[in-house]
Design an enzyme around this catalytic site. Structure first.
Site, PDB file in Angstrom:
ATOM      1  N   GLY A 147     -17.490  15.494  79.826  1.00 44.02           N
ATOM      2  CA  GLY A 147     -16.732  14.312  80.200  1.00 44.02           C
ATOM      3  C   GLY A 147     -17.584  13.249  80.878  1.00 44.02           C
ATOM      4  O   GLY A 147     -18.812  13.370  81.003  1.00 44.02           O
ATOM      5  N   HIS A 148     -16.928  12.227  81.363  1.00 39.48           N
ATOM      6  CA  HIS A 148     -17.596  11.063  81.941  1.00 39.48           C
ATOM      7  C   HIS A 148     -18.344  11.405  83.232  1.00 39.48           C
ATOM      8  O   HIS A 148     -17.981  12.331  83.961  1.00 39.48           O
ATOM      9  CB  HIS A 148     -16.564   9.968  82.236  1.00 39.48           C
ATOM     10  CG  HIS A 148     -15.506  10.410  83.210  1.00 39.48           C
ATOM     11  ND1 HIS A 148     -15.641  10.318  84.572  1.00 39.48           N
ATOM     12  CD2 HIS A 148     -14.290  10.966  82.996  1.00 39.48           C
ATOM     13  CE1 HIS A 148     -14.567  10.787  85.173  1.00 39.48           C
ATOM     14  NE2 HIS A 148     -13.723  11.191  84.231  1.00 39.48           N
ATOM     15  N   ASP A 149     -19.387  10.649  83.482  1.00 40.33           N
ATOM     16  CA  ASP A 149     -20.114  10.713  84.753  1.00 40.33           C
ATOM     17  C   ASP A 149     -20.625  12.113  85.071  1.00 40.33           C
ATOM     18  O   ASP A 149     -20.479  12.621  86.185  1.00 40.33           O
ATOM     19  CB  ASP A 149     -19.236  10.195  85.900  1.00 40.33           C
ATOM     20  CG  ASP A 149     -18.780   8.769  85.672  1.00 40.33           C
ATOM     21  OD1 ASP A 149     -19.646   7.887  85.583  1.00 40.33           O
ATOM     22  OD2 ASP A 149     -17.557   8.552  85.536  1.00 40.33           O
TER      23      ASP A 149
END
Length: 227
Positions: A147-149
Site C-alpha cells: 500500500g501507500h507510503d
C-alpha cells in the site's frame, strides 16, 4: 494506446543477466526474466561452489562465480530468499566487478510513484500502489500487495502473498513469510518492523516489531530473538 510500464523496461541496456542461485527461486527468477525480456537478454545461472555446479538447469547454462569475468553488457540479480545469504552473495558479486540489475515482471501493477533500489526483484501479480520505495536487493515475491507510503529496507524479503498496508516501514534484512499481513500505520506514526526481524508465515502484524525478533500468530506476538 496503453502507457508504458512505470517499472518494467522491455528494452534493457544490457544483453546478459547473471542469476545467482540455481535452486527453486533461481528457476523462478529465470522464468521472470524470460517473461520480461524474451530473447533480448541471455540468461546464465551462477553458483559459488563446485558442489552446486551442473551443466544446465531448465536449459540455462550454470557457471561458477570465480570463473565468471565481469562484462560491460551484463548485470546480475540474486535469487536467494534468505536476506543474510543474499547480502553475502551481492558482496561477492560486486567485489568481482559485476553490476546489479532491477527485474520487474511485466504483470506487476504499479504507479509511477514507486522507486526501486538496485538489484530489486518484483515477481508476477504483485501490486505496488503509490509513494513506495525500496532499498537495494529487495525481493517482492508472487502476488504481494504493498500500500501507500511504504518503505522497504535493503535486503528485505516479502514471500508469496504478503500484504503490506499503508504507512509501514520495513527495516533492513527483514524476512516476511508467506501470506503474512502487516496492518497499516498512520502518516504521523508509521508501523515499524525493525532490522533483521522475521515475520512467520500467516502472521498478522498489528503493532511495531522489535529488531531481530521472531513474531508469529494472529495477532502476531514476539516468540523469540534471533541470535
Amino acid at each position: 494506446m496503453m502507457p508504458s510500464h512505470p517499472l518494467h523496461d522491455p528494452t534493457p541496456d544490457f544483453g546478459r543477466l547473471y542469476i545467482f542461485g540455481a535452486g527453486g527461486f533461481g528457476r523462478e527468477v529465470a522464468w521472470l526474466a524470460e517473461q520480461a525480456w524474451g530473447k533480448r537478454v541471455e540468461l546464465r545461472l551462477v553458483v559459488d561452489h563446485p558442489r552446486h555446479l551442473t551443466a544446465s538447469v531448465n536449459g540455462i547454462p550454470v557457471s561458477l562465480l570465480p570463473e565468471l569475468p565481469p562484462r560491460d553488457d551484463a548485470r546480475f540479480v540474486v535469487a536467494l530468499g534468505d536476506p543474510s545469504q543474499r547480502r553475502s552473495a551481492v558482496a561477492a558479486l560486486i567485489a568481482a566487478g559485476h553490476r546489479p540489475a532491477t527485474l520487474v515482471h511485466p504483470r506487476v501493477e504499479a504507479s509511477r510513484f514507486v522507486e526501486l533500489g538496485a538489484g530489486t526483484v518484483v515477481c508476477a501479480r504483485s501490486t505496488i500502489t503509490c509513494n513506495v520505495s525500496t532499498g537495494e536487493h529487495v525481493q517482492i515475491n508472487l502476488a504481494c500487495t504493498i500500500g501507500h507510503d511504504v518503505i522497504l529496507g535493503d535486503y528485505a524479503t516479502l514471500s508469496p502473498g504478503v500484504n503490506v498496508s499503508g504507512c509501514v516501514h520495513v527495516g533492513r534484512d527483514v524476512f516476511i513469510g508467506t501470506n503474512a499481513c502487516i496492518i497499516n500505520g498512520k502518516p504521523d506514526r508509521p508501523l515499524s518492523i525493525g532490522d533483521g526481524a522475521v515475520i512467520a508465515a500467516g502472521a498478522c502484524v498489528t503493532r511495531d516489531v522489535p529488531a531481530n525478533s521472531l513474531v508469529a500468530g494472529v495477532p502476531a506476538v514476539v516468540k523469540g530473538q534471533r541470535s
